[in-house]
Design a protein around this motif. Structure first.
Motif, PDB file in Angstrom:
ATOM      1  N   GLU A  54     -25.682   5.919 -10.668  1.00  0.00           N
ATOM      2  CA  GLU A  54     -25.700   5.737  -9.133  1.00  0.00           C
ATOM      3  C   GLU A  54     -24.443   5.996  -8.318  1.00  0.00           C
ATOM      4  O   GLU A  54     -24.620   6.636  -7.288  1.00  0.00           O
ATOM      5  N   GLU A  55     -23.311   6.110  -8.883  1.00  0.00           N
ATOM      6  CA  GLU A  55     -22.070   6.372  -8.139  1.00  0.00           C
ATOM      7  C   GLU A  55     -22.323   7.922  -8.156  1.00  0.00           C
ATOM      8  O   GLU A  55     -21.952   8.693  -6.938  1.00  0.00           O
ATOM      9  N   LEU A  56     -22.661   8.694  -9.212  1.00  0.00           N
ATOM     10  CA  LEU A  56     -22.459  10.176  -9.045  1.00  0.00           C
ATOM     11  C   LEU A  56     -23.616  10.506  -8.219  1.00  0.00           C
ATOM     12  O   LEU A  56     -23.781  11.529  -7.423  1.00  0.00           O
ATOM     13  N   ARG A  57     -24.857   9.964  -8.195  1.00  0.00           N
ATOM     14  CA  ARG A  57     -26.066  10.306  -7.316  1.00  0.00           C
ATOM     15  C   ARG A  57     -25.529  10.088  -5.993  1.00  0.00           C
ATOM     16  O   ARG A  57     -25.905  11.229  -4.949  1.00  0.00           O
ATOM     17  N   GLN A  58     -24.968   8.932  -5.610  1.00  0.00           N
ATOM     18  CA  GLN A  58     -24.489   8.909  -4.062  1.00  0.00           C
ATOM     19  C   GLN A  58     -23.476   9.963  -3.798  1.00  0.00           C
ATOM     20  O   GLN A  58     -23.750  10.491  -2.787  1.00  0.00           O
TER      21      GLN A  58
ATOM     22  N   PRO B  35     -35.214   9.812  -8.647  1.00  0.00           N
ATOM     23  CA  PRO B  35     -35.493   8.723  -7.674  1.00  0.00           C
ATOM     24  C   PRO B  35     -34.369   8.319  -6.880  1.00  0.00           C
ATOM     25  O   PRO B  35     -33.286   8.313  -7.273  1.00  0.00           O
ATOM     26  N   GLY B  36     -34.461   8.251  -5.655  1.00  0.00           N
ATOM     27  CA  GLY B  36     -33.538   7.822  -4.665  1.00  0.00           C
ATOM     28  C   GLY B  36     -32.444   9.087  -4.250  1.00  0.00           C
ATOM     29  O   GLY B  36     -31.575   8.687  -3.428  1.00  0.00           O
ATOM     30  N   LEU B  37     -32.700  10.201  -4.688  1.00  0.00           N
ATOM     31  CA  LEU B  37     -31.954  11.366  -4.263  1.00  0.00           C
ATOM     32  C   LEU B  37     -32.356  12.011  -3.255  1.00  0.00           C
ATOM     33  O   LEU B  37     -33.630  12.598  -3.309  1.00  0.00           O
TER      34      LEU B  37
ATOM     35  N   PRO C 241     -18.163  21.846  -7.563  1.00  0.00           N
ATOM     36  CA  PRO C 241     -17.133  20.721  -8.212  1.00  0.00           C
ATOM     37  C   PRO C 241     -17.902  19.553  -8.574  1.00  0.00           C
ATOM     38  O   PRO C 241     -17.584  18.816  -9.698  1.00  0.00           O
ATOM     39  N   VAL C 242     -18.876  19.062  -7.650  1.00  0.00           N
ATOM     40  CA  VAL C 242     -19.567  17.896  -8.165  1.00  0.00           C
ATOM     41  C   VAL C 242     -20.654  18.113  -9.240  1.00  0.00           C
ATOM     42  O   VAL C 242     -20.624  16.993 -10.098  1.00  0.00           O
TER      43      VAL C 242
END
Length: 290
Positions: free
Chosen positions: A182-186, A81-83, A212-213
């Motif tokens: 959330e930080e990694l998702r963003q 959700p949100g991605l 990398p990410v």
């Protein structure tokens, strides 16, 4: 193809762990196919429902074929959700910016055999609810079988993986971490958007430059750098040579990406059944990789 002037406007992430070797550079040239592009689409609340419809149909078809399994999982970006997620435009198939629903069927390790594969092939090919799936190999990824369904929307990738395998661990790690962090998702979403602006017709390059990410995501879920290195080495070593058309017949993103970029594939109607592309688009011109 990198557009002129793009680099001045877009700052790419720092690829501290990625080895830009000759094979990737060669792949950039082979990967270009202007007939098929992808873009990045904002999260759509309909994706979970699409997966649920697909899963319901698969459950019926596999039961009809007496095929046992552990679970059917929603994986990839559409499961978070949100991605944002990749959306494919395939001019040959007349499919415009459709997101891909990634599905993973898990089977016990001891059942991951050629006999089991034959049972899946029959059930997925001749099932009454969906049917029509074709086995397209492992895509260069060990412990995974890939299937394709042509000429229906929404698009999908279907994998059968062994329990305890690296592909399954990768899929679940990505989903777990991105759902809660959330930080990694963003960061992951922003990386995908930047890379898609530069490489919207070079999916192999796009997938490679996300590593990398993705490494950061795996480390956040308890992987060691050595484990990620080994997984990346396997993916690069086992990735077969393909022509641009082949990239859309099989899955081009390695196990450290999101699964495959779309071929033309399906999602179910509100009644839970697939809609055939020709029924939706009178001018549909499907070809072998449509």
């Amino acid at each position: 193809m990198v557009r002129e002037g793009s680099e001045a406007m877009i700052q790419l992430p720092v690829f501290a762990h990625y080895d830009f070797d000759d094979s990737l550079r060669a792949g950039q040239e082979q990967d270009v196919d202007l007939r098929r592009r992808f873009t990045i689409k904002d999260y759509d609340v309909k994706w979970p429902e699409q997966f649920s419809n697909i899963k319901a149909d698969l459950e019926v078809d596999l039961a009809e074929g007496s095929v046992t399994y552990t679970s059917i999982e929603h994986i990839g970006s559409t499961s978070v959700p949100g991605l944002c997620s990749k959306a494919t435009t395939d001019l040959w198939a007349n499919v415009w910016e459709e997101a891909v629903i990634d599905i993973c069927i898990v089977v016990p390790r001891k059942e991951f055999t050629q006999e089991k594969l034959a049972h899946f092939q029959t059930a997925l090919r001749f099932g009454s609810r969906q049917g029509g799936y074709h086995y397209i190999g492992d895509g260069g990824v060990q412990d995974r079988w890939s299937f394709k369904l042509k000429g229906v929307v929404p698009l999908r990738n279907l994998y059968v993986v062994a329990k305890g395998s690296i592909p399954l661990r990768a899929y679940i790690s990505l989903r777990t971490v991105l759902r809660k962090d959330e930080e990694l998702r963003q960061e992951y979403g922003a990386t995908k958007r930047r890379l898609a602006m530069l490489y919207d017709d070079q999916v192999r390059t796009y997938c490679g430059l996300k590593r990398p990410v993705i490494r950061k995501i795996f480390l956040a879920d308890g992987w060691t750098n050595k484990e990620v290195d080994e997984a990346e080495a396997q993916a690069k070593r086992d990735w077969p040579e393909r022509t641009p058309a082949d990239f859309f017949e099989q899955d081009e993103c390695d196990l450290l990406g999101e699964g495959a970029i779309a071929k033309t594939a399906p999602t179910a109607s509100p009644e839970g059944r697939n809609i055939i592309a020709s029924e939706m688009r009178p001018t549909s011109n499907l070809c072998h990789n449509g």
